[in-house]
Design an enzyme around this catalytic site. Sequence first.
Site, PDB file in Angstrom:
ATOM      1  CG  HIS A  84      28.463  18.937  24.245  1.00 45.59           C
ATOM      2  ND1 HIS A  84      27.276  19.548  24.579  1.00 45.59           N
ATOM      3  CD2 HIS A  84      28.123  17.834  23.545  1.00 45.59           C
ATOM      4  CE1 HIS A  84      26.254  18.828  24.126  1.00 45.59           C
ATOM      5  NE2 HIS A  84      26.743  17.778  23.491  1.00 45.59           N
ATOM      6  CG  LEU A  85      33.572  23.727  21.769  1.00 47.40           C
ATOM      7  CD1 LEU A  85      33.906  24.939  20.908  1.00 47.40           C
ATOM      8  CD2 LEU A  85      34.585  22.620  21.555  1.00 47.40           C
ATOM      9  CG  ASP A  96      27.026  14.062  21.438  1.00 45.10           C
ATOM     10  OD1 ASP A  96      27.240  15.157  21.993  1.00 45.10           O
ATOM     11  OD2 ASP A  96      26.136  13.276  21.817  1.00 45.10           O
ATOM     12  CG  HIS A 138      31.338  14.414  31.090  1.00 50.84           C
ATOM     13  ND1 HIS A 138      30.564  15.461  31.539  1.00 50.84           N
ATOM     14  CD2 HIS A 138      30.627  13.838  30.084  1.00 50.84           C
ATOM     15  CE1 HIS A 138      29.444  15.519  30.841  1.00 50.84           C
ATOM     16  NE2 HIS A 138      29.448  14.549  29.948  1.00 50.84           N
ATOM     17  CG  HIS A 193      22.714  12.399  19.546  1.00 39.02           C
ATOM     18  ND1 HIS A 193      21.364  12.342  19.779  1.00 39.02           N
ATOM     19  CD2 HIS A 193      23.190  13.348  20.382  1.00 39.02           C
ATOM     20  CE1 HIS A 193      21.060  13.214  20.724  1.00 39.02           C
ATOM     21  NE2 HIS A 193      22.132  13.849  21.093  1.00 39.02           N
TER      22      HIS A 193
END
Length: 431
Positions: free
Chosen positions: A63-64, A306, A310, A233
């Site tokens: 997740h970029l 994954d 955050h 995952h």
Amino acid sequence: MSRILIRGGRVLDPGCGRDERCDVLLEDGVIVAVDAAIETRGAEVIDAEGCWVAPGFVDLHTHLREPGQEYKEDIASGGRAAVAGGFTSVACMANTQPVNDDPAVTDFILDRARQDSPARVYPVAAATKGLKGEVMTEMSALVDAGAVAFSDDGKTIMDSGVMRRVLEYSTLVQRPVMTHAEDRTLVAEGVVNEGPVSTRLGLPGNPAMAETVHVSRDIMLAELTGAHLHVAHVSTAGAVQQIREARARGVHVTAEVTPHHLALTDEATAGYDTNTKMAPPLRGSEDVAACRAALADGTLDAIATDHAPHALHEKEVEFTAAPPGIIGFETALPVVLDLVRKDELTPLELVSRLSTEPARILRVPAGTLAVGAPADVVVIEPDHEWVYDPAKGHSKSRNSPWDGARMTGRVLATVVAGKLVFHADRGVLAP
Ligand code: DOR
Ligand code: ZN
């Protein structure tokens, strides 16, 4: 002409089964020779004595956060963290803002990646508009724009009719559908694995069955449609069993497992650290053992991080309110090297799970040190001891359960397209 000679390392190339001491010569972005004692001929030399030399890692699942959540990560910082972790290619999920459900967003990501990222970036487009699980995206336009796979990752496609059509159309563009397999009705409010730990901590449980049931449905639909289903995952013994049986009867299903689901159990949440919260959750020791065994026997094809950044303020809340996910690029290698140290995987098998297999799943030109292949290479110091400090890492976020952990094994150097982009002594070097 740019020329790099990686000298004297243990060359691990799962593509041809090579595991021997060799030199590797890179010229103008391509591997031009893998041989004993290659002459220097003016090349920049990387001394790989005592190191492993492998095809750069390929991450199926990251997740970029760009566009839209650049305070957590962007394509530049994510790409830098990736190469610092040995990843030369990363596939980025569609749960950005706006969602990557439109060729304009795919274009934007690729454009940014070309300018800002030292790692190659492969966009995964959404399977449904807005990740709502209702209306399919325009798959062929997204593939034309550069999408390599489809996924609503982060959300589960609950509507079986929609999932069936997504799988059917994916066969026309010949791209995998990556499923985030958690039946939402079984997850309910669950935030940790359902079991003794959830009871003890007084936190709502997310049962292993939420994953097993959903993987089972998706496999049946993949069998019906002949599509390539990729299970993201995997965390449960039940899902592993479903995948193993489906594979045996010829269903086109591949699967990945994360370093955290291989290394940690739900006991890691005992102190309510929100950096142990992710979706799917950390499981019990029997599930972890099943995932490790399945990675060794090839039922689980690949390791994927994954990587899910955050911000601090988002994680510094009570456990139930925190967003799920942890960063993973810069800890993946030392965490999974444990499987080699415990003789569960050979070094060659580990490299295949980190590089060759994910490249095959994504159908991208990577995962090999064959002469003529793109010069994407990682040099590994398997025994180097260090302490992980996320504040010193390259990601914008620090949400890692391994903050302060002792690590064994690190990336010494990463080369992308024949260019040295990371060296442990010099940091990230490009762009
Ligand atoms: O832990 C997770 N974090 N799992 C997901 O599926 C989504 C991801 C995120 O985007 O933060
Ligand atoms: Zn997911």
